[in-house]
Motif scaffolding. Structure first.
Motif, PDB file in Angstrom:
ATOM      1  N   ASN A 105       0.790  -1.239   0.000  1.00 52.72           N
ATOM      2  CA  ASN A 105       0.000   0.000   0.000  1.00 52.72           C
ATOM      3  C   ASN A 105       0.821   1.288   0.000  1.00 52.72           C
ATOM      4  OD1 ASN A 105      -2.385  -1.555   0.139  1.00 52.72           O
ATOM      5  ND2 ASN A 105      -2.090  -1.752   2.356  1.00 52.72           N
ATOM      6  N   ILE A 106       2.081   1.204  -0.380  1.00 53.04           N
ATOM      7  CA  ILE A 106       2.896   2.419  -0.332  1.00 53.04           C
ATOM      8  C   ILE A 106       2.582   3.333  -1.521  1.00 53.04           C
ATOM      9  CG2 ILE A 106       4.947   1.621  -1.620  1.00 53.04           C
ATOM     10  CD1 ILE A 106       6.568   2.952   0.799  1.00 53.04           C
ATOM     11  N   VAL A 107       2.532   4.625  -1.283  1.00 53.38           N
ATOM     12  CA  VAL A 107       2.474   5.638  -2.347  1.00 53.38           C
ATOM     13  C   VAL A 107       3.626   6.589  -2.079  1.00 53.38           C
ATOM     14  CG1 VAL A 107       1.116   7.444  -3.467  1.00 53.38           C
ATOM     15  CG2 VAL A 107      -0.047   5.468  -2.432  1.00 53.38           C
ATOM     16  N   PHE A 108       4.572   6.666  -3.009  1.00 51.88           N
ATOM     17  CA  PHE A 108       5.751   7.510  -2.804  1.00 51.88           C
ATOM     18  C   PHE A 108       5.363   8.979  -2.727  1.00 51.88           C
ATOM     19  CE2 PHE A 108       8.967   4.504  -5.109  1.00 51.88           C
ATOM     20  CZ  PHE A 108       8.809   3.583  -4.084  1.00 51.88           C
ATOM     21  N   ARG A 109       6.018   9.689  -1.870  1.00 50.23           N
ATOM     22  CA  ARG A 109       5.946  11.154  -1.787  1.00 50.23           C
ATOM     23  C   ARG A 109       4.523  11.677  -1.616  1.00 50.23           C
ATOM     24  NH1 ARG A 109       9.184  13.703  -6.586  1.00 50.23           N
ATOM     25  NH2 ARG A 109       9.739  15.320  -5.112  1.00 50.23           N
ATOM     26  N   SER A 110       3.756  10.976  -0.823  1.00 54.72           N
ATOM     27  CA  SER A 110       2.393  11.421  -0.577  1.00 54.72           C
ATOM     28  C   SER A 110       2.080  11.277   0.907  1.00 54.72           C
ATOM     29  CB  SER A 110       1.412  10.585  -1.396  1.00 54.72           C
ATOM     30  OG  SER A 110       0.090  11.077  -1.210  1.00 54.72           O
ATOM     31  N   TYR A 111       0.939  11.836   1.302  1.00 55.44           N
ATOM     32  CA  TYR A 111       0.488  11.678   2.685  1.00 55.44           C
ATOM     33  C   TYR A 111      -0.029  10.253   2.814  1.00 55.44           C
ATOM     34  CZ  TYR A 111      -1.252  13.056   7.241  1.00 55.44           C
ATOM     35  OH  TYR A 111      -1.467  13.157   8.596  1.00 55.44           O
ATOM     36  N   ASN A 112       0.909   9.342   3.003  1.00 54.20           N
ATOM     37  CA  ASN A 112       0.644   7.912   2.966  1.00 54.20           C
ATOM     38  C   ASN A 112       1.421   7.272   4.111  1.00 54.20           C
ATOM     39  OD1 ASN A 112       2.261   5.297   1.817  1.00 54.20           O
ATOM     40  ND2 ASN A 112       0.146   5.224   1.108  1.00 54.20           N
ATOM     41  N   GLU A 113       0.715   6.615   5.004  1.00 55.06           N
ATOM     42  CA  GLU A 113       1.350   6.108   6.241  1.00 55.06           C
ATOM     43  C   GLU A 113       2.615   5.271   5.994  1.00 55.06           C
ATOM     44  OE1 GLU A 113       0.973   6.977   9.269  1.00 55.06           O
ATOM     45  OE2 GLU A 113      -0.815   8.215   8.995  1.00 55.06           O
ATOM     46  N   PRO A 114       2.538   4.258   5.122  1.00 54.44           N
ATOM     47  CA  PRO A 114       3.754   3.441   4.939  1.00 54.44           C
ATOM     48  C   PRO A 114       4.940   4.279   4.428  1.00 54.44           C
ATOM     49  CG  PRO A 114       1.853   2.363   3.929  1.00 54.44           C
ATOM     50  CD  PRO A 114       1.405   3.729   4.350  1.00 54.44           C
ATOM     51  N   TYR A 115       4.674   5.184   3.489  1.00 59.11           N
ATOM     52  CA  TYR A 115       5.783   6.002   2.962  1.00 59.11           C
ATOM     53  C   TYR A 115       6.343   6.916   4.049  1.00 59.11           C
ATOM     54  CZ  TYR A 115       8.651   9.060   0.157  1.00 59.11           C
ATOM     55  OH  TYR A 115       9.728   9.758  -0.329  1.00 59.11           O
ATOM     56  N   MET A 116       5.440   7.569   4.780  1.00 58.02           N
ATOM     57  CA  MET A 116       5.892   8.524   5.796  1.00 58.02           C
ATOM     58  C   MET A 116       6.668   7.819   6.906  1.00 58.02           C
ATOM     59  SD  MET A 116       2.800  11.333   5.962  1.00 58.02           S
ATOM     60  CE  MET A 116       1.599  10.216   6.605  1.00 58.02           C
ATOM     61  N   LYS A 117       6.239   6.605   7.221  1.00 55.22           N
ATOM     62  CA  LYS A 117       6.928   5.850   8.271  1.00 55.22           C
ATOM     63  C   LYS A 117       8.397   5.606   7.868  1.00 55.22           C
ATOM     64  CE  LYS A 117       7.052   1.179   9.797  1.00 55.22           C
ATOM     65  NZ  LYS A 117       6.534  -0.097   9.352  1.00 55.22           N
ATOM     66  N   HIS A 118       8.590   5.151   6.624  1.00 54.96           N
ATOM     67  CA  HIS A 118       9.959   4.853   6.190  1.00 54.96           C
ATOM     68  C   HIS A 118      10.777   6.112   5.957  1.00 54.96           C
ATOM     69  CE1 HIS A 118       9.896   0.497   5.999  1.00 54.96           C
ATOM     70  NE2 HIS A 118       8.611   0.624   5.698  1.00 54.96           N
ATOM     71  N   MET A 119      10.123   7.146   5.460  1.00 54.11           N
ATOM     72  CA  MET A 119      10.830   8.414   5.235  1.00 54.11           C
ATOM     73  C   MET A 119      11.310   8.987   6.564  1.00 54.11           C
ATOM     74  SD  MET A 119       9.453  11.795   3.310  1.00 54.11           S
ATOM     75  CE  MET A 119       9.970  13.464   3.743  1.00 54.11           C
ATOM     76  N   LYS A 120      10.421   8.952   7.555  1.00 56.25           N
ATOM     77  CA  LYS A 120      10.797   9.499   8.867  1.00 56.25           C
ATOM     78  C   LYS A 120      11.946   8.703   9.471  1.00 56.25           C
ATOM     79  CE  LYS A 120       9.031  11.012  13.292  1.00 56.25           C
ATOM     80  NZ  LYS A 120       9.219  10.223  14.472  1.00 56.25           N
ATOM     81  N   ARG A 121      11.859   7.390   9.333  1.00 56.28           N
ATOM     82  CA  ARG A 121      12.915   6.530   9.896  1.00 56.28           C
ATOM     83  C   ARG A 121      14.274   6.882   9.270  1.00 56.28           C
ATOM     84  NH1 ARG A 121      15.230   2.162   8.262  1.00 56.28           N
ATOM     85  NH2 ARG A 121      13.821   1.872   6.506  1.00 56.28           N
ATOM     86  N   TYR A 122      14.272   7.074   7.952  1.00 57.40           N
ATOM     87  CA  TYR A 122      15.525   7.403   7.250  1.00 57.40           C
ATOM     88  C   TYR A 122      16.049   8.787   7.653  1.00 57.40           C
ATOM     89  CZ  TYR A 122      17.946   9.813   3.423  1.00 57.40           C
ATOM     90  OH  TYR A 122      18.771  10.611   2.702  1.00 57.40           O
ATOM     91  N   ILE A 123      15.179   9.786   7.636  1.00 62.90           N
ATOM     92  CA  ILE A 123      15.633  11.152   7.958  1.00 62.90           C
ATOM     93  C   ILE A 123      16.171  11.189   9.391  1.00 62.90           C
ATOM     94  CG2 ILE A 123      14.907  13.563   8.277  1.00 62.90           C
ATOM     95  CD1 ILE A 123      14.621  13.181   5.424  1.00 62.90           C
ATOM     96  N   GLU A 124      15.441  10.517  10.287  1.00 58.62           N
ATOM     97  CA  GLU A 124      15.839  10.503  11.689  1.00 58.62           C
ATOM     98  C   GLU A 124      17.191   9.798  11.863  1.00 58.62           C
ATOM     99  OE1 GLU A 124      13.065  10.115  15.621  1.00 58.62           O
ATOM    100  OE2 GLU A 124      12.642   8.807  13.942  1.00 58.62           O
ATOM    101  N   TYR A 125      17.357   8.708  11.141  1.00 60.67           N
ATOM    102  CA  TYR A 125      18.606   7.948  11.208  1.00 60.67           C
ATOM    103  C   TYR A 125      19.787   8.834  10.810  1.00 60.67           C
ATOM    104  CZ  TYR A 125      21.655   3.849  10.691  1.00 60.67           C
ATOM    105  OH  TYR A 125      22.657   2.930  10.830  1.00 60.67           O
ATOM    106  N   MET A 126      19.602   9.567   9.706  1.00 62.94           N
ATOM    107  CA  MET A 126      20.691  10.414   9.212  1.00 62.94           C
ATOM    108  C   MET A 126      20.963  11.581  10.164  1.00 62.94           C
ATOM    109  SD  MET A 126      21.479   8.665   6.601  1.00 62.94           S
ATOM    110  CE  MET A 126      22.909   9.702   6.401  1.00 62.94           C
ATOM    111  N   VAL A 127      19.898  12.210  10.642  1.00 58.83           N
ATOM    112  CA  VAL A 127      20.080  13.347  11.549  1.00 58.83           C
ATOM    113  C   VAL A 127      20.777  12.878  12.828  1.00 58.83           C
ATOM    114  CG1 VAL A 127      18.842  14.989  13.038  1.00 58.83           C
ATOM    115  CG2 VAL A 127      18.221  14.778  10.618  1.00 58.83           C
ATOM    116  N   ASN A 128      20.357  11.723  13.344  1.00 57.92           N
ATOM    117  CA  ASN A 128      20.992  11.208  14.563  1.00 57.92           C
ATOM    118  C   ASN A 128      22.463  10.877  14.343  1.00 57.92           C
ATOM    119  OD1 ASN A 128      18.711  11.532  16.050  1.00 57.92           O
ATOM    120  ND2 ASN A 128      18.020   9.406  15.861  1.00 57.92           N
ATOM    121  N   MET A 129      22.760  10.370  13.155  1.00 55.23           N
ATOM    122  CA  MET A 129      24.151  10.056  12.850  1.00 55.23           C
ATOM    123  C   MET A 129      24.999  11.334  12.829  1.00 55.23           C
ATOM    124  SD  MET A 129      25.628   8.339   9.382  1.00 55.23           S
ATOM    125  CE  MET A 129      25.568   6.655   9.834  1.00 55.23           C
ATOM    126  N   MET A 130      24.464  12.382  12.202  1.00 51.18           N
ATOM    127  CA  MET A 130      25.186  13.654  12.137  1.00 51.18           C
ATOM    128  C   MET A 130      25.358  14.242  13.543  1.00 51.18           C
ATOM    129  SD  MET A 130      25.866  13.993   8.950  1.00 51.18           S
ATOM    130  CE  MET A 130      25.799  12.252   8.585  1.00 51.18           C
TER     131      MET A 130
END
Ligand SMILES: *[C@@H]1O[C@H](CO)[C@@H](O)[C@H](O)[C@H]1NC(C)=O
Ligand SMILES: *[C@@H]1O[C@H](CO)[C@@H](O)[C@H](O)[C@H]1NC(C)=O
Ligand SMILES: *[C@@H]1O[C@H](CO)[C@@H](O)[C@H](O)[C@H]1NC(C)=O
Length: 308
Positions: free
Chosen positions: A145-170
């Motif tokens: 059920n993923i829809v890229f770059r939209s207000y879509n729970e599965p996409y937002m979940k993975h996007m947030k995880r990635y952004i957070e991972y990178m910010v935490n690493m920095m």
């Protein structure tokens, strides 16, 4: 020299003088610290700065090449390096990360800091960048059920995880300017206005969500969105193009600076296209005009400077 060449030459001189004035005395100019902004510019460690930036994409070269490329950019008058971050290079398999070799982002950023230059970290995650799937991992397509770059729970979940991972690493490496590191700005999403309309109201919701999600991570630096006319108040809308002095409608609020995140020096070519390198005079003219019109950042996309 005809009068047009003379004009172009004068503009180049003006542009170079701007670069020179602001990159002279770099010990004083490189002042990592808290980052704020006003209508005139970004302010780092209490100092308003003009950002003369160039894009270098670390996975497109090797760690052995980085010091020279960075040094040449610095000697060419730049004080900042911008890079996208390439999610699908870093997480080729879900949950399995790769930050070695050409993917050693921390090493790349530390090298830039050693040259006393700032960093603009463009996280995306969709980055386009003439890169496979615009930087999104292939496994993401198989998420139900993923829809890229939209207000879509599965996409937002993975996007947030990635952004957070990178910010935490920095953060863990103390690479944000308020921690004494070189990163002065971060970018979420990328040129979303190109596709936003087709997502209707979900696009609008997504932009707002992305801005709130990014700023909630407390990276301590301003977040930007390029080509985002309706950027929420908590992020800065910036310009990409060839003639931002004439095409940019301005940041969407009077308290934000005018920033040019991609100054296209050439257009990538698909098979059969003619060469598309812009003349230096044309670039110098449009950069000068942009700074005359209140601009306080330009980023050459891409940069490769030969210093003889
Ligand atoms: C990690 O990425 C680098 C750079 O692309 C590559 O050389 C290396 O083989 C990768 N490591 C693994 C374990 O896949
Ligand atoms: C943008 O890049 C073009 C092409 O390299 C250059 O002519 C122009 O002066 C640049 N503008 C700015 C504001 O950097
Ligand atoms: C530049 O800023 C000044 C002062 O805020 C404003 O009056 C002027 O209209 C701006 N110029 C452009 C071209 O945006």
């Amino acid at each position: 020299m005809d009068s047009r060449s003379r004009l172009a030459f004068m503009l180049l001189l003006i542009a170079n003088t701007l670069v020179f004035v602001y990159s002279d005395n770099d010990e004083n100019e490189y002042t990592p610290g808290p980052v704020t902004y006003n209508a005139k510019s970004v302010i780092v460690g209490g100092n308003p700065i003009l950002i003369f930036s160039g894009s270098i994409h670390y996975p497109r070269s090797t760690p052995e090449m980085w010091p020279d490329i960075i040094r040449m950019a610095k000697e060419g008058g730049l004080n900042t390096i911008a890079t996208y971050v390439f999610w699908n290079a870093h997480e080729p398999v879900e949950g399995q990360y790769n930050f070695t070799g050409n993917n050693d982002l921390v090493k790349f950023i530390k090298l830039i800091a050693e040259h006393k230059m700032y960093v603009v970290l463009r996280l995306g995650p969709f980055i386009q960048a003439e890169w496979n799937l615009g930087g999104l991992p292939f496994w993401l397509r198989d998420i139900p059920n993923i829809v890229f770059r939209s207000y879509n729970e599965p996409y937002m979940k993975h996007m947030k995880r990635y952004i957070e991972y990178m910010v935490n690493m920095m953060k863990a490496e103390k690479l944000f300017a308020p921690q004494g590191g070189p990163i002065i700005m971060a970018q979420v999403e990328n040129e979303y206005n190109h596709v936003q309309e087709s997502y209707k109201e979900k696009g609008t919701q997504y932009v707002k969500w992305a801005a709130d999600m990014a700023t909630s991570l407390y990276a301590g630096v301003p977040w930007i969105m390029c080509k985002q006319k309706d950027a929420p108040q908590n992020v800065i809308s910036t310009c990409n193009g060839r003639h931002c002095a004439d095409t940019f409608m301005g940041p969407n609020s009077p308290d934000k600076p005018s920033l040019w995140t991609e100054n296209w020096t050439a257009q990538y070519r698909v098979f059969g296209d003619p060469p598309s390198q812009r003349a230096a005079e044309d670039i110098a003219f449009s950069v000068t005009r942009f700074f005359m019109n209140n601009g306080s950042m330009t980023n050459y996309y891409m940069v490769r400077i030969e210093v003889t």
